[in-house]
Structures are given as C-alpha cells and as structure tokens.
Design a protein around this motif. Structure first.
Motif, short mmCIF file in Angstrom:
data_model
loop_
_atom_site.label_atom_id
_atom_site.label_comp_id
_atom_site.label_asym_id
_atom_site.label_seq_id
_atom_site.Cartn_x
_atom_site.Cartn_y
_atom_site.Cartn_z
N ILE A 52 -1.55 6.28 3.26
CA ILE A 52 -1.21 5.33 4.59
C ILE A 52 -2.05 3.73 3.85
CG2 ILE A 52 -2.12 4.67 6.52
CD1 ILE A 52 -2.06 7.49 7.54
N ARG A 53 -1.13 2.94 3.69
CA ARG A 53 -1.63 1.73 2.73
C ARG A 53 -2.21 0.85 3.91
NH1 ARG A 53 0.07 1.28 -2.63
NH2 ARG A 53 -0.83 -0.76 -2.38
N GLY A 54 -2.17 0.90 5.10
CA GLY A 54 -2.62 0.04 6.16
C GLY A 54 -1.51 -0.29 7.28
N VAL A 55 -1.86 -1.33 7.97
CA VAL A 55 -1.11 -1.69 9.15
C VAL A 55 -0.45 -3.29 9.07
CG1 VAL A 55 -2.28 -0.21 10.45
CG2 VAL A 55 -2.81 -2.55 10.40
N ILE A 56 0.70 -3.30 9.69
CA ILE A 56 1.28 -4.67 9.72
C ILE A 56 1.23 -5.06 11.12
CG2 ILE A 56 2.49 -4.72 7.40
CD1 ILE A 56 5.20 -4.21 8.80
N ASN A 57 1.40 -6.42 11.38
CA ASN A 57 1.81 -6.76 12.94
C ASN A 57 3.28 -7.25 12.85
OD1 ASN A 57 2.46 -8.65 14.99
ND2 ASN A 57 0.31 -9.41 15.04
N LEU A 58 3.81 -6.42 13.76
CA LEU A 58 5.32 -6.63 13.94
C LEU A 58 5.54 -6.92 15.36
CD1 LEU A 58 8.20 -6.44 12.43
CD2 LEU A 58 8.25 -4.06 13.23
N ARG A 59 5.74 -8.51 15.64
CA ARG A 59 6.10 -8.89 16.79
C ARG A 59 5.01 -8.56 17.80
NH1 ARG A 59 11.46 -6.50 15.77
NH2 ARG A 59 12.56 -8.12 14.43
N GLY A 60 3.83 -8.57 17.32
CA GLY A 60 2.43 -8.16 18.33
C GLY A 60 2.24 -6.85 18.21
N ALA A 61 3.22 -5.97 17.70
CA ALA A 61 2.84 -4.46 17.68
C ALA A 61 2.16 -4.10 16.25
CB ALA A 61 3.97 -3.53 18.02
N VAL A 62 1.16 -3.31 16.24
CA VAL A 62 0.53 -2.71 15.29
C VAL A 62 1.38 -1.59 14.57
CG1 VAL A 62 -1.63 -1.68 14.15
CG2 VAL A 62 -1.83 -3.46 16.11
N VAL A 63 1.81 -1.62 13.25
CA VAL A 63 2.60 -0.80 12.69
C VAL A 63 2.15 -0.08 11.39
CG1 VAL A 63 5.03 -0.50 11.75
CG2 VAL A 63 4.77 -1.79 13.59
N PRO A 64 1.64 1.18 11.38
CA PRO A 64 1.18 1.71 10.35
C PRO A 64 2.35 1.64 9.15
CG PRO A 64 1.93 3.43 11.56
CD PRO A 64 2.03 2.23 12.45
N VAL A 65 1.78 1.48 7.75
CA VAL A 65 2.59 1.32 6.57
C VAL A 65 2.32 2.47 5.85
CG1 VAL A 65 3.38 0.04 4.66
CG2 VAL A 65 2.96 -1.08 6.61
N ILE A 66 3.34 3.40 5.42
CA ILE A 66 2.93 4.37 4.45
C ILE A 66 3.74 4.21 3.03
CG2 ILE A 66 3.81 6.88 4.28
CD1 ILE A 66 3.61 7.17 7.25
N ASP A 67 2.97 4.60 2.18
CA ASP A 67 3.44 4.36 0.74
C ASP A 67 4.36 5.49 0.44
OD1 ASP A 67 3.65 4.64 -1.92
OD2 ASP A 67 1.51 3.59 -2.47
N MET A 68 5.56 5.67 0.29
CA MET A 68 6.36 6.74 -0.01
C MET A 68 6.11 7.49 -1.43
SD MET A 68 8.12 7.22 2.79
CE MET A 68 9.40 8.37 2.36
N ALA A 69 5.72 6.75 -2.43
CA ALA A 69 5.47 7.43 -3.60
C ALA A 69 4.20 8.30 -3.41
CB ALA A 69 4.97 6.28 -4.64
N ALA A 70 3.16 7.80 -2.82
CA ALA A 70 1.83 8.48 -2.53
C ALA A 70 2.18 9.60 -1.44
CB ALA A 70 0.95 7.54 -1.93
N ARG A 71 3.27 9.48 -0.47
CA ARG A 71 3.59 10.68 0.32
C ARG A 71 4.00 11.69 -0.33
NH1 ARG A 71 2.80 14.28 3.30
NH2 ARG A 71 4.32 14.58 5.39
N PHE A 72 4.88 11.45 -1.48
CA PHE A 72 5.29 12.56 -2.36
C PHE A 72 4.40 12.94 -3.38
CE2 PHE A 72 9.48 10.60 -0.74
CZ PHE A 72 9.83 11.56 0.21
#
Length: 121
Positions: free
Chosen positions: A5-25
């Motif tokens: 889990i690399r962090g979060v971004i703001n997408l049109r006012g919503a907080v969206v978690p960002v997942i690093d797919m390389a690290a997920r695997f």
C-alpha cells in the motif's frame, strides 16, 4: 500497513488507496518512472465495491478479449499465486495472464494483512 500500500490519492473528492502491484506479488516495490501509471478499478466485496488505484509499470494498450479466447488458469508455471489468476487470454497468437482483481485486491485479505488476523479462522 502492508508494504504494497503506497498511499492514497484524491479522486474527485474521494480518498482512494493506491496499491503497488509489484509489491503485492512479493517483488521489490516499483520504482517511479515516466511510464508508471495508476489504474483506477472497482473491487467487489461483501458490502459493495471499493475504488482502488493500482500502480503499474506502464499501460501499453487496453484490449477486449472475447470469452472464446480465454483459457482456464494453469495450475503451474506462473510466479504468482494460482488463485490470483482468472485465466489466460489469447491475443494475436500470444498468451497473457488475466488477473482476478477481486482476489488480488481482496478487501478482506488486505484488511487481514493490516490487522494481522487470519482469513482461515
């Protein structure tokens, strides 16, 4: 927090978690380059859906694969968990791995990783 889990971004006012797919695997965390992209997807779970950003090395193209061009997932040969694979798509004579995003990005599994609990019991 899990390392993928690399962090979060703001997408049109919503907080969206960002997942690093390389690290997920279980690979080293991805290095950011000019081609690094965040793909926004919806992941289904028991209470509905969750918008998630997945960080990938690059996006070359988006394609539609006809159901007749999808083979069952192999039981061996991939360097990722078999339950993460939805099937093998065939495009112009080449095979690509199709991920089951509801398994790879399972809200329940990620939550259990964060809290340190087991899904098995």
């Amino acid at each position: 927090m899990p390392t993928f889990i690399r962090g979060v971004i703001n997408l049109r006012g919503a907080v969206v978690p960002v997942i690093d797919m390389a690290a997920r695997f279980d690979k080293p965390t991805a290095e950011l380059t000019r081609k690094t992209c965040i793909v926004i997807i919806e992941v289904a779970h028991a209470e509905g859906t969750q918008v998630v950003g997945i960080m990938v090395d690059a996006v070359n193209e988006v394609v539609d694969i006809e159901p007749g061009n999808i083979e069952p997932a192999p039981s061996f040969g991939a360097n990722i968990r078999v339950d993460f694979i939805e099937g093998m798509g065939k495009i112009e004579g080449k095979f690509i791995i199709l991920l089951n995003v509801n398994k790879v990005l399972s809200v329940d599994e990620i939550s259990s990783l964060v809290t340190g609990t087991s899904l098995a019991g």
